[in-house]
Enzyme design. Structure first.
Site, mmCIF file in Angstrom:
data_model
loop_
_atom_site.group_PDB
_atom_site.id
_atom_site.type_symbol
_atom_site.label_atom_id
_atom_site.label_comp_id
_atom_site.label_asym_id
_atom_site.label_seq_id
_atom_site.Cartn_x
_atom_site.Cartn_y
_atom_site.Cartn_z
ATOM 1 N N ASP A 148 0.862 -1.178 0.000
ATOM 2 C CA ASP A 148 0.000 0.000 0.000
ATOM 3 C C ASP A 148 0.905 1.236 0.000
ATOM 4 O O ASP A 148 2.136 1.128 0.100
ATOM 5 C CB ASP A 148 -0.888 -0.054 1.248
ATOM 6 C CG ASP A 148 -1.768 1.157 1.401
ATOM 7 O OD1 ASP A 148 -2.432 1.545 0.428
ATOM 8 O OD2 ASP A 148 -1.788 1.733 2.509
ATOM 9 N N ALA B 249 -0.091 5.252 1.372
ATOM 10 C CA ALA B 249 -0.236 6.085 2.570
ATOM 11 C C ALA B 249 -0.401 5.221 3.814
ATOM 12 O O ALA B 249 -1.239 4.317 3.858
ATOM 13 C CB ALA B 249 -1.425 7.024 2.424
ATOM 14 N N LYS C 188 -11.746 6.354 -3.093
ATOM 15 C CA LYS C 188 -12.177 7.589 -2.435
ATOM 16 C C LYS C 188 -13.660 7.912 -2.642
ATOM 17 O O LYS C 188 -14.312 8.428 -1.742
ATOM 18 C CB LYS C 188 -11.289 8.756 -2.880
ATOM 19 C CG LYS C 188 -9.809 8.529 -2.595
ATOM 20 C CD LYS C 188 -9.560 7.997 -1.183
ATOM 21 C CE LYS C 188 -8.099 7.669 -0.952
ATOM 22 N NZ LYS C 188 -7.869 6.926 0.310
ATOM 23 N N ASP D 125 -2.182 -1.008 5.837
ATOM 24 C CA ASP D 125 -2.524 -0.488 7.170
ATOM 25 C C ASP D 125 -4.026 -0.397 7.385
ATOM 26 O O ASP D 125 -4.469 0.177 8.395
ATOM 27 C CB ASP D 125 -1.895 0.905 7.370
ATOM 28 C CG ASP D 125 -2.515 1.962 6.462
ATOM 29 O OD1 ASP D 125 -3.014 2.983 6.970
ATOM 30 O OD2 ASP D 125 -2.494 1.767 5.227
#
Length: 275
Positions: A15, A17, A56, A189
Site C-alpha cells: 500500500d 499512505a 475515495k 494499514d
C-alpha cells in the site's frame, strides 16, 4: 503437468499512505474533513478514518451512509446524501487532495532500508492504493524524488472494483509476471487492504502503528509509553481480526523478519489460504 506449490515469495505488494509514505495516513483523512466542510458538513478526523483503504468515492459514500453524518447533511440540505451529492463532494475532494498531497509525502522511517532488503532477496515490489490515478501520479512522482521507485503501481480507478475486492493485487500479479498468488504478500494499514490480499489468495501483513489505525505522527508514536503502546496494539489487533491478517507488525521496518518467516513456511508446504 503437476501443480507445484511455490517454495518462496516472489513479490511484495505494498500500500502507499500509512505503509510506505505518510506516517499516520494524514493526507487522505484530513482532506475528507476539509472537503465535507466546504459543503457545511462537519466530519471529524476519527470519522473520516473509518472506511480508509477503500477507493475515495466509495469512502465518501460510506461516510455519507453513517447515520450521524447523514443527519447532519439532512439538517443542512433537507435530504440525505444521494450519489450525486457524493460525486459533488468527491469532485471537491480531488483538487484538494492533489494540491496538498506533498504536505504528507515523506517516506516512513525505515521504508527505504526495507525496500533494499526486499530487493536483495530478489523480490519484486508491486503497489496499489485507494487513491485514483490522478493523485497516484503525484504520489509516485514525490516518492521517486525521495528515492522510492516500485516496479508497478495500480490506482483504484484502474480496475473494475477497488478494495476490498482483489483486483488491484491481482493486476500486480499479472504485470509482475508472478507464477502463483501464494508467492505474494500484501502489506497494508487498513482492513480493506488486508481483505484485498486475503481475497487474492496472498499472505497478508497488517501494520498497526504507521497508518490509519493508530493515526499518530511518527514522533507521537515514538513518544507513547510502553503500556500505552501495547494497549493500542491490542485495540488495533482486535480491529483487524475480522479481516484475518497472517501477521501484525508495527511498521514496514519490521517486514524483513516476516518475509523470512513466510519463506520458511512456504518451504514447509504451508499456503496462505490454509492459515
Amino acid at each position: 503437468m503437476k501443480y507445484q506449490q511455490p517454495q518462496k515469495l516472489q513479490a511484495v505488494i505494498l500500500d502507499w499512505a500509512g505503509t510506505v509514505v505518510d506516517f499516520g495516513s494524514f493526507a487522505p483523512t484530513q482532506i475528507f474533513v476539509e472537503a465535507f466542510k466546504e459543503f457545511g458538513i462537519e466530519v471529524s478526523l476519527e470519522e473520516s478514518r473509518g472506511p480508509m483503504g477503500m477507493g475515495k468515492w466509495d469512502h465518501i459514500r460510506t461516510l455519507c451512509d453513517i447515520p450521524e453524518i447523514a443527519e447532519r447533511y439532512r439538517a443542512k440540505f433537507g435530504r440525505t446524501p444521494t450519489d450525486d451529492d457524493v460525486t459533488a463532494i468527491y469532485d471537491r475532494f480531488m483538487p484538494l487532495q492533489i494540491e496538498k498531497i506533498a504536505v504528507h509525502s515523506a517516506l516512513i522511517p525505515g521504508a527505504l532500508d526495507t525496500i533494499e532488503i526486499l530487493r536483495n532477496k530478489d523480490l519484486k515490489i508491486g503497489t496499489c492504493s485507494g487513491y485514483p490515478k490522478v493523485v497516484m501520479d503525484k504520489v509516485v512522482e514525490l516518492a521517486d524524488q525521495n528515492g522510492y521507485s516500485p516496479d508497478y503501481v495500480v490506482a483504484t480507478d484502474e480496475v473494475p472494483n477497488g478494495r476490498p475486492y482483489p483486483a488491484q493485487s491481482l493486476e500486480n500479479v499479472i504485470a509482475l509476471g508472478i507464477s502463483d498468488v501464494a508467492a505474494c504478500v500484501k502489506v497494508d494499514d487498513t482492513w480493506p487492504g488486508i481483505l484485498e490480499g486475503r481475497s487474492a489468495g496472498m499472505w497478508t501483513v497488517a501494520l498497526t502503528c504507521s497508518g490509519n489505525a493508530l493515526g499518530l505522527t511518527y514522533d507521537e508514536y515514538k513518544n507513547l509509553d510502553k503500556a500505552q503502546l501495547e494497549q493500542e496494539r491490542q485495540r488495533i489487533s482486535q480491529m483487524f481480526e475480522p479481516s484475518k491478517p497472517h501477521y501484525l507488525i508495527d511498521t514496514i521496518a519490521d517486514l524483513p523478519a516476516v518475509i523470512d518467516d513466510i519463506n520458511a513456511r512456504l518451504a514447509r508446504g504451508e499456503m496462505p489460504q490454509s492459515n
